[in-house]
Design a protein around this motif. Structure first.
Motif, PDB file in Angstrom:
ATOM      1  N   THR A   1      27.782  -5.460   1.536  1.00  0.00           N
ATOM      2  CA  THR A   1      28.497  -5.756   2.778  1.00  0.00           C
ATOM      3  C   THR A   1      29.737  -6.619   2.548  1.00  0.00           C
ATOM      4  OG1 THR A   1      27.275  -7.791   3.266  1.00  0.00           O
ATOM      5  CG2 THR A   1      26.290  -5.729   4.008  1.00  0.00           C
ATOM      6  N   ASN A   2      30.555  -6.629   3.597  1.00  0.00           N
ATOM      7  CA  ASN A   2      31.737  -7.485   3.679  1.00  0.00           C
ATOM      8  C   ASN A   2      31.925  -7.806   5.146  1.00  0.00           C
ATOM      9  OD1 ASN A   2      34.426  -8.436   4.047  1.00  0.00           O
ATOM     10  ND2 ASN A   2      35.099  -7.436   2.177  1.00  0.00           N
ATOM     11  N   SER A   3      31.639  -9.049   5.519  1.00  0.00           N
ATOM     12  CA  SER A   3      31.787  -9.509   6.906  1.00  0.00           C
ATOM     13  C   SER A   3      31.038  -8.607   7.882  1.00  0.00           C
ATOM     14  CB  SER A   3      33.270  -9.571   7.279  1.00  0.00           C
ATOM     15  OG  SER A   3      33.987 -10.421   6.421  1.00  0.00           O
ATOM     16  N   GLY A   4      29.877  -8.142   7.457  1.00  0.00           N
ATOM     17  CA  GLY A   4      29.055  -7.303   8.311  1.00  0.00           C
ATOM     18  C   GLY A   4      29.283  -5.822   8.134  1.00  0.00           C
ATOM     19  N   TYR A   5      30.398  -5.438   7.517  1.00  0.00           N
ATOM     20  CA  TYR A   5      30.677  -4.031   7.266  1.00  0.00           C
ATOM     21  C   TYR A   5      29.991  -3.579   5.989  1.00  0.00           C
ATOM     22  CZ  TYR A   5      34.535  -4.571  10.615  1.00  0.00           C
ATOM     23  OH  TYR A   5      35.290  -4.820  11.731  1.00  0.00           O
ATOM     24  N   SER A   6      29.529  -2.352   5.971  1.00  0.00           N
ATOM     25  CA  SER A   6      29.013  -1.773   4.742  1.00  0.00           C
ATOM     26  C   SER A   6      30.174  -1.441   3.803  1.00  0.00           C
ATOM     27  CB  SER A   6      28.219  -0.498   5.045  1.00  0.00           C
ATOM     28  OG  SER A   6      27.067  -0.782   5.790  1.00  0.00           O
ATOM     29  N   VAL A   7      29.940  -1.665   2.502  1.00  0.00           N
ATOM     30  CA  VAL A   7      30.959  -1.398   1.485  1.00  0.00           C
ATOM     31  C   VAL A   7      30.394  -0.388   0.490  1.00  0.00           C
ATOM     32  CG1 VAL A   7      32.446  -2.364  -0.302  1.00  0.00           C
ATOM     33  CG2 VAL A   7      31.867  -3.729   1.725  1.00  0.00           C
ATOM     34  N   GLU A   8      31.021   0.758   0.391  1.00  0.00           N
ATOM     35  CA  GLU A   8      30.578   1.769  -0.564  1.00  0.00           C
ATOM     36  C   GLU A   8      31.105   1.447  -1.953  1.00  0.00           C
ATOM     37  OE1 GLU A   8      31.724   5.569   0.914  1.00  0.00           O
ATOM     38  OE2 GLU A   8      30.244   5.560   2.544  1.00  0.00           O
ATOM     39  N   SER A   9      30.246   1.608  -2.949  1.00  0.00           N
ATOM     40  CA  SER A   9      30.634   1.302  -4.325  1.00  0.00           C
ATOM     41  C   SER A   9      29.696   2.034  -5.272  1.00  0.00           C
ATOM     42  CB  SER A   9      30.585  -0.214  -4.562  1.00  0.00           C
ATOM     43  OG  SER A   9      31.127  -0.533  -5.819  1.00  0.00           O
TER      44      SER A   9
ATOM     45  N   HIS B   1      32.379  -4.835  27.463  1.00  0.00           N
ATOM     46  CA  HIS B   1      31.849  -5.471  26.259  1.00  0.00           C
ATOM     47  C   HIS B   1      31.697  -4.437  25.162  1.00  0.00           C
ATOM     48  CE1 HIS B   1      29.489  -8.062  23.679  1.00  0.00           C
ATOM     49  NE2 HIS B   1      28.541  -7.138  23.629  1.00  0.00           N
ATOM     50  N   LEU B   2      32.215  -4.771  23.975  1.00  0.00           N
ATOM     51  CA  LEU B   2      32.079  -3.903  22.814  1.00  0.00           C
ATOM     52  C   LEU B   2      30.689  -4.076  22.234  1.00  0.00           C
ATOM     53  CD1 LEU B   2      33.488  -1.954  20.792  1.00  0.00           C
ATOM     54  CD2 LEU B   2      34.120  -3.990  19.471  1.00  0.00           C
ATOM     55  N   GLY B   3      29.919  -3.004  22.159  1.00  0.00           N
ATOM     56  CA  GLY B   3      28.564  -3.073  21.658  1.00  0.00           C
ATOM     57  C   GLY B   3      28.503  -3.326  20.164  1.00  0.00           C
ATOM     58  N   SER B   4      27.322  -3.693  19.699  1.00  0.00           N
ATOM     59  CA  SER B   4      27.122  -3.974  18.280  1.00  0.00           C
ATOM     60  C   SER B   4      27.113  -2.679  17.478  1.00  0.00           C
ATOM     61  CB  SER B   4      25.790  -4.703  18.070  1.00  0.00           C
ATOM     62  OG  SER B   4      25.739  -5.887  18.825  1.00  0.00           O
ATOM     63  N   ASN B   5      27.366  -2.824  16.157  1.00  0.00           N
ATOM     64  CA  ASN B   5      27.266  -1.659  15.286  1.00  0.00           C
ATOM     65  C   ASN B   5      25.802  -1.401  14.955  1.00  0.00           C
ATOM     66  OD1 ASN B   5      26.537  -3.507  13.321  1.00  0.00           O
ATOM     67  ND2 ASN B   5      28.467  -3.367  12.192  1.00  0.00           N
ATOM     68  N   GLN B   6      25.525  -0.427  14.089  1.00  0.00           N
ATOM     69  CA  GLN B   6      24.150  -0.062  13.804  1.00  0.00           C
ATOM     70  C   GLN B   6      23.373  -1.160  13.104  1.00  0.00           C
ATOM     71  OE1 GLN B   6      25.484   2.885  10.388  1.00  0.00           O
ATOM     72  NE2 GLN B   6      23.271   2.726  10.470  1.00  0.00           N
ATOM     73  N   TYR B   7      24.084  -2.165  12.596  1.00  0.00           N
ATOM     74  CA  TYR B   7      23.419  -3.292  11.953  1.00  0.00           C
ATOM     75  C   TYR B   7      23.363  -4.502  12.873  1.00  0.00           C
ATOM     76  CZ  TYR B   7      24.165  -0.246   8.007  1.00  0.00           C
ATOM     77  OH  TYR B   7      24.177   0.843   7.176  1.00  0.00           O
ATOM     78  N   ASN B   8      23.577  -4.232  14.179  1.00  0.00           N
ATOM     79  CA  ASN B   8      23.447  -5.272  15.204  1.00  0.00           C
ATOM     80  C   ASN B   8      24.480  -6.383  15.015  1.00  0.00           C
ATOM     81  OD1 ASN B   8      22.213  -6.111  17.568  1.00  0.00           O
ATOM     82  ND2 ASN B   8      20.830  -7.500  16.500  1.00  0.00           N
ATOM     83  N   GLN B   9      25.668  -6.007  14.560  1.00  0.00           N
ATOM     84  CA  GLN B   9      26.746  -6.968  14.353  1.00  0.00           C
ATOM     85  C   GLN B   9      27.931  -6.577  15.224  1.00  0.00           C
ATOM     86  OE1 GLN B   9      26.859  -6.360  10.127  1.00  0.00           O
ATOM     87  NE2 GLN B   9      25.767  -8.253   9.707  1.00  0.00           N
ATOM     88  N   SER B  10      28.548  -7.578  15.839  1.00  0.00           N
ATOM     89  CA  SER B  10      29.605  -7.335  16.829  1.00  0.00           C
ATOM     90  C   SER B  10      30.980  -7.323  16.187  1.00  0.00           C
ATOM     91  CB  SER B  10      29.525  -8.397  17.936  1.00  0.00           C
ATOM     92  OG  SER B  10      28.281  -8.366  18.566  1.00  0.00           O
ATOM     93  N   SER B  11      31.143  -6.555  15.147  1.00  0.00           N
ATOM     94  CA  SER B  11      32.444  -6.438  14.491  1.00  0.00           C
ATOM     95  C   SER B  11      33.231  -5.302  15.130  1.00  0.00           C
ATOM     96  CB  SER B  11      32.249  -6.165  13.001  1.00  0.00           C
ATOM     97  OG  SER B  11      31.399  -5.052  12.815  1.00  0.00           O
ATOM     98  N   GLN B  12      34.529  -5.242  14.853  1.00  0.00           N
ATOM     99  CA  GLN B  12      35.362  -4.145  15.343  1.00  0.00           C
ATOM    100  C   GLN B  12      34.957  -2.842  14.651  1.00  0.00           C
ATOM    101  OE1 GLN B  12      37.837  -3.946  17.708  1.00  0.00           O
ATOM    102  NE2 GLN B  12      37.447  -6.069  18.344  1.00  0.00           N
ATOM    103  N   PRO B  13      35.139  -1.704  15.321  1.00  0.00           N
ATOM    104  CA  PRO B  13      34.691  -0.438  14.732  1.00  0.00           C
ATOM    105  C   PRO B  13      35.542   0.003  13.550  1.00  0.00           C
ATOM    106  CG  PRO B  13      35.794  -0.065  16.834  1.00  0.00           C
ATOM    107  CD  PRO B  13      35.642  -1.542  16.696  1.00  0.00           C
ATOM    108  N   LEU B  14      34.911   0.796  12.684  1.00  0.00           N
ATOM    109  CA  LEU B  14      35.593   1.385  11.552  1.00  0.00           C
ATOM    110  C   LEU B  14      36.071   2.788  11.914  1.00  0.00           C
ATOM    111  CD1 LEU B  14      33.098   0.386   8.717  1.00  0.00           C
ATOM    112  CD2 LEU B  14      35.229  -0.774   9.333  1.00  0.00           C
ATOM    113  N   VAL B  15      36.946   3.333  11.071  1.00  0.00           N
ATOM    114  CA  VAL B  15      37.421   4.701  11.249  1.00  0.00           C
ATOM    115  C   VAL B  15      36.216   5.651  11.288  1.00  0.00           C
ATOM    116  CG1 VAL B  15      38.684   6.574  10.128  1.00  0.00           C
ATOM    117  CG2 VAL B  15      39.680   4.281  10.221  1.00  0.00           C
TER     118      VAL B  15
END
Length: 942
Positions: free
Chosen positions: A650-658, A501-515
């Motif tokens: 955010t975007n679909s649970g991912y953080s977006v830098e701007s 099982h792929l664990g959640s990210n630091q925001y407790n969301q089960s999205s695929q990992p980022l680079v």
């Protein structure tokens, strides 16, 4: 008075028969009657009249070898008899000493304590004694404290036996006020602010010498937790209510005969970081003793100057969590104690045992969670050995040597006995909750400080439909906390497979990992038989298709590899490893082999992607932890506090830098009417420098931090809104009453009885305390939830609620807008059973935020109308449809086609049938209600 009862005593009646085992004199005993006031005036807790809750009587004389003693306690809720009779050896100069405590009916209420004595000559026969009582507490009830801890006489050793509480009046012998157990050095004790008491150990030495609240020396190994006077929510007899409580104190720590035994002992607690300037409120979990008065917890650890206040709770003494965080988990209870808020927060006062792990003899040990970071407390785990399955219970160090037996109780009230609000193993609690003693057994062995229970040593095979509990016992008297078990506690089987099982990210969301994101992956054991017993441990080989993206530590700083081995030790059912890629990459992670020959899981697909650049939404939450997700619906803010906040792009649970700005606004609950916070409440850059702000700035970042500073008056019924980057996000601040209550009625004051299954209008009317109609204030919104209270037994809802007269959309959340005084919704009775319709609302004073209003309720007795499906036109063109509505009967309905070329669809929400003709000729459907009534529908396809 807080738990002055002696645990060996099972009832007041048995206490009346408990006299000292003194040598009887040759002369006739005297029967002496003592009369005490049944109630006294004086404010204890919230009451103006206090009832007799605890009595201690002691009779001594120079020619009496042993004193005659009597101790009675009301066991929390009962009231004691005001007259008691003792048999006392006749003779001269009999000193009769009496200590009486008066409280208000709850074990949590502070007491008013009285003492008096009289000397009498007894010549046999029947006599009475008038003992004048002096108030020891003063004009206010005693401020009490509860002490939880361990007394050490050697390294990891403590005494076992009877622990006596003794009050020593000036110039008179000490009177034994209470008796309880000390086991392996572990004890609980009560202390008072104005009345000093001794605690006498089994060997006659003192554990506590003239202890009062203020004489106990807080230090690194003794922590005091003080709660000011407050109200708290209680749950009893299937309803919530509020109960006033006085000042409450808890002490947690170690004590010793020699100071050197305390050199390595510590008591630690979580505290806030500098983000909120030192105010502690346990990970933004707060103490809420009423809707409008949220209370912070401030920490004053050893070496700092403590403060107490009516406006905050205080942790005094002990040490910050960092002093204990590096110590081994296995050393807890031996070298240190810790208030762990991983699974608790608001329940600090009722769950000191939960936070500290002290479960009245049981030890709730801390174990690592699946995230590999947080911990949770657990007293119970399952396993297996050559003798079969068992469950293991952790005991406090030293308990196994002090306690040699345990008792098994079974439920007597239907299938399940009520567990109750309190799970104490005290005779009156067990009886009240419906437990019946089944057997007493010798305490089984187990590794370390644990005991292992199996079918073989409990002595019987549990019935699959019965619940059981285990209680530790001493001298055939149960104590400690209840340990529930059933047949299923022994039914676990060895694992048959594994899962990835792929664990959640630091925001407790089960999205695929980022680079470059380090992500947790869990390996778990599986079984088709329910519980899993990993008796021997399992080692698995993990492969990532040749990609060096696997790591063994949570920061992904270990050496990367394409293949690693992980081990689940015996007794565990999961293990975790980590993955990280420096570039976009897709790969499968597989279990290629395992030591137990288990069925491997399907490969886990991982797709590492570049971070998104488009902002789709913003999230706003308290900035107390990196583990959060989404926007907090409501923020509970307390007086004189500072609350760190963040807004994340955010975007679909991912953080977006701007880069850019976000504006912050205060509104009322409607989100558009301006709100002016009370003086002292403002938005600031942080809780350290506290510079006022109205805007957040982002520079190649996804998160901007700020804080809400609150003064002596808290904001309420407000909305904090953030606007920017083409998005808005908002949170409600402190919902509180807008009206006194809501009235529930049928339109026009109708008293007609609604038919079962019919869609009926229902009105909720805003009222003031005088039951007059009022409107919702400008800019505000009243939110409420209609509820149904059943009369008699039952577990299913009797009424469904809807938005519109079609009763097609079921809902449980409604609003009343500014200027409105009446909200019309719709209901549909589901059965002919009598029901009371009411509501709950944080915006109604009577419901105190969460309770159902038991005063404003509408009683309905639905009638059953004949089952009917009107057919306006029986002719249906081939390929066309007709919609028919079911009336009357008792839902749920069953719809079947009995003949003809047609298809149909039945909507449970609207009780409608859509029939589509698929050929020429007769079509027949049948509708059956839950009572077995049948209605035939005849149509013709043409």
């Amino acid at each position: 008075m807080k738990k002055l009862n002696i645990q060996q005593v099972t009832s007041i009646l048995s206490m009346l028969l408990l006299l000292s085992a003194c040598d009887r004199m040759a002369v006739e005993d005297s029967k002496v009657s003592l009369k005490l006031p049944k109630t006294v005036s004086g404010k204890a807790g919230a009451q103006s009249v206090s009832a007799l809750k605890h009595i201690a009587v002691q009779v001594t004389a120079a020619d009496m070898a042993e004193p005659v003693t009597l101790i009675l306690d009301s066991h929390d809720s009962q009231s004691l008899p005001s007259e008691v009779t003792l048999e006392i050896p006749s003779g001269n100069n009999r000193l009769i000493q009496v200590l009486a405590a008066y409280g208000t009916g709850s074990n949590d209420d502070n007491a008013i304590i009285y003492y008096g004595d009289v000397t009498k000559t007894l010549i046999g026969g029947t006599d009475s004694a008038d003992v004048p009582l002096d108030n020891l507490s003063g004009t206010q009830p005693e401020e009490e404290g509860r002490v939880y801890g361990r007394y050490l006489t050697a390294a990891n050793q403590g005494p076992s036996g009877e622990l006596k509480m003794v009050y020593r009046p000036a110039g008179k012998p000490g009177i034994v006020v209470d008796r309880r157990h000390i086991l392996g050095g572990w004890f609980e004790a009560t202390v008072f602010k104005n009345v000093a008491v001794d605690y006498v150990l089994p060997d006659g030495s003192l554990l506590g010498n003239q202890w009062t609240l203020d004489s106990l020396p807080v230090s690194k190994h003794l922590m005091r937790i003080r709660m000011p006077a407050h109200s708290e929510r209680k749950w009893e007899n299937n309803s919530n209510y509020w109960q006033d409580r006085g000042i409450d104190n808890r002490f947690l720590g170690f004590f010793a005969a020699q100071a050197a035994l305390l050199d390595d002992k510590k008591v630690c607690s979580f505290s806030k970081t500098t983000k909120n300037n030192g105010d502690v409120y346990f990970g933004n979990k707060y103490l809420s003793h009423s809707v409008l008065d949220i209370m912070p917890i401030k920490a004053f650890f050893t070496g700092t100057t403590p403060q107490v206040s009516a406006g905050f709770a205080s942790i005094i003494g002990g040490m910050d969590i960092t002093a204990c965080s590096s110590l081994p988990l296995a050393e807890e209870f031996k070298r240190y104690l810790i208030l762990d808020n991983s699974s608790f927060g608001n329940e600090l006062w009722e769950s000191i045992e939960g936070l500290s792990g002290l479960r009245r003899g049981l030890a709730a040990v801390r174990e690592k969670s699946t995230d590999g970071i947080t911990t949770y407390r657990n007293t119970f785990k399952q396993g297996a050995n050559a003798n079969g399955p068992y469950f293991e219970v952790s005991l406090l160090p030293g308990l196994k040597e002090a306690v040699t037996s345990y008792q098994i109780y079974k439920s007597t009230q239907s299938t399940y006995a009520p567990m109750g609000y309190d799970n104490r193993c005290e005779p009156e609690e067990l009886s009240k909750q419906g437990w019946s003693l089944l057997r007493t057994n010798s305490l089984p062995g187990g590794p370390g400080d644990s005991a292992q229970f199996s079918i073989g040593n409990i002595g019987f095979t549990p019935d699959q439909y019965t619940n059981y509990i285990i209680c530790l016992s001493k001298n055939n008297i149960p104590f400690g906390s209840q340990v529930p078990f059933s047949m299923w506690s022994f039914s676990s089987q060895p694992p048959t497979g594994m899962n990835l099982h792929l664990g959640s990210n630091q925001y407790n969301q089960s999205s695929q990992p980022l680079v470059n994101e380090c992500r947790r992956i869990e390996v778990t054991l599986t079984s088709s038989a329910g519980g899993i017993l990993n008796a021997n441990g399992v080692t698995a080989t993990i492969d990532a298709e040749g990609q060096s993206v696997l790591y063994t530590n949570a920061t992904c700083t270990s050496t990367s590899a394409s293949t690693i081995n992980v081990t689940m030790a015996a007794g565990s059912t999961f293990v975790h490893f980590y993955t990280k890629s420096a570039s976009p990459l897709s790969y499968n992670i597989s279990v290629t082999s395992n030591s137990a020959g288990l069925t491997p899981p399907a490969p886990l697909y991982v797709s590492v992607t570049e971070p998104p650049t488009t902002i789709y939404q913003m999230e706003m939450a308290m900035n107390s932890s990196s583990w959060y997700s989404g926007t907090t619906a409501e923020l509970k803010l307390f007086k004189n506090g500072c609350f760190p906040m963040m807004v994340r792009l955010t975007n679909s649970g991912y953080s977006v830098e701007s880069s850019g700005t976000v504006d912050l606004f205060w509104y009322k609950l409607d989100g558009s009417t301006a709100y002016t916070p009370p003086a002292g409440t403002r938005l600031v850059n942080n809780c350290i420098t506290k510079s006022p702000i109205t805007q957040l700035s982002y520079s190649n970042s996804a998160i901007a931090e700020f804080a809400i500073e609150v003064g002596t008056e808290i904001p309420n019924n407000a909305t904090l809104k953030a606007e920017g980057f083409g998005n808005t996000v908002q949170s409600t601040i402190n919902n509180s009453p807008l009206v006194h209550h809501l009235a529930v009625r049928l339109p026009g004051g109708s008293t007609s009885t609604p038919p079962v299954g019919s869609c009926q209008a229902l009105e909720f009317v805003a009222k003031n305390a005088s039951d007059q109609d009022v409107t919702i204030p400008a800019g505000q919104i009243l939110r409420f939830m209609p509820t149904t209270i059943m009369q008699g037994s039952g577990s299913t809802a009797l009424v469904d609620f809807y938005d519109s007269s079609s009763c097609s959309y079921n809902s449980n959340n409604y609003t009343m807008a500014a200027g409105e005084s009446v909200k019309t919704i719709y209901m549909k009775a589901k059965s002919p059973q009598t029901a009371n319709i009411t509501y709950s609302s944080e915006h109604a004073e009577r419901t105190q935020g969460y309770n159902s209003d038991l005063i404003s309720k509408l009683t309905i007795n639905p009638v059953v109308m004949p089952l009917l499906v009107p057919v306006p036109d029986p002719i249906v063109l081939v390929g066309n449809s007709i919609t028919l509505y079911i009336q009357g009967g008792v839902p749920p309905y069953t719809v079947q086609k009995t003949s003809g070329a047609a298809s149909h669809y039945y909507s449970e929400y609207s009780s409608s049938i859509s029939v589509t003709a698929e050929g020429v000729g007769a079509i027949q459907l049948s509708v059956t209600d839950s009572m077995g009534n049948v209605q035939l529908i005849n149509l013709t396809g043409q």
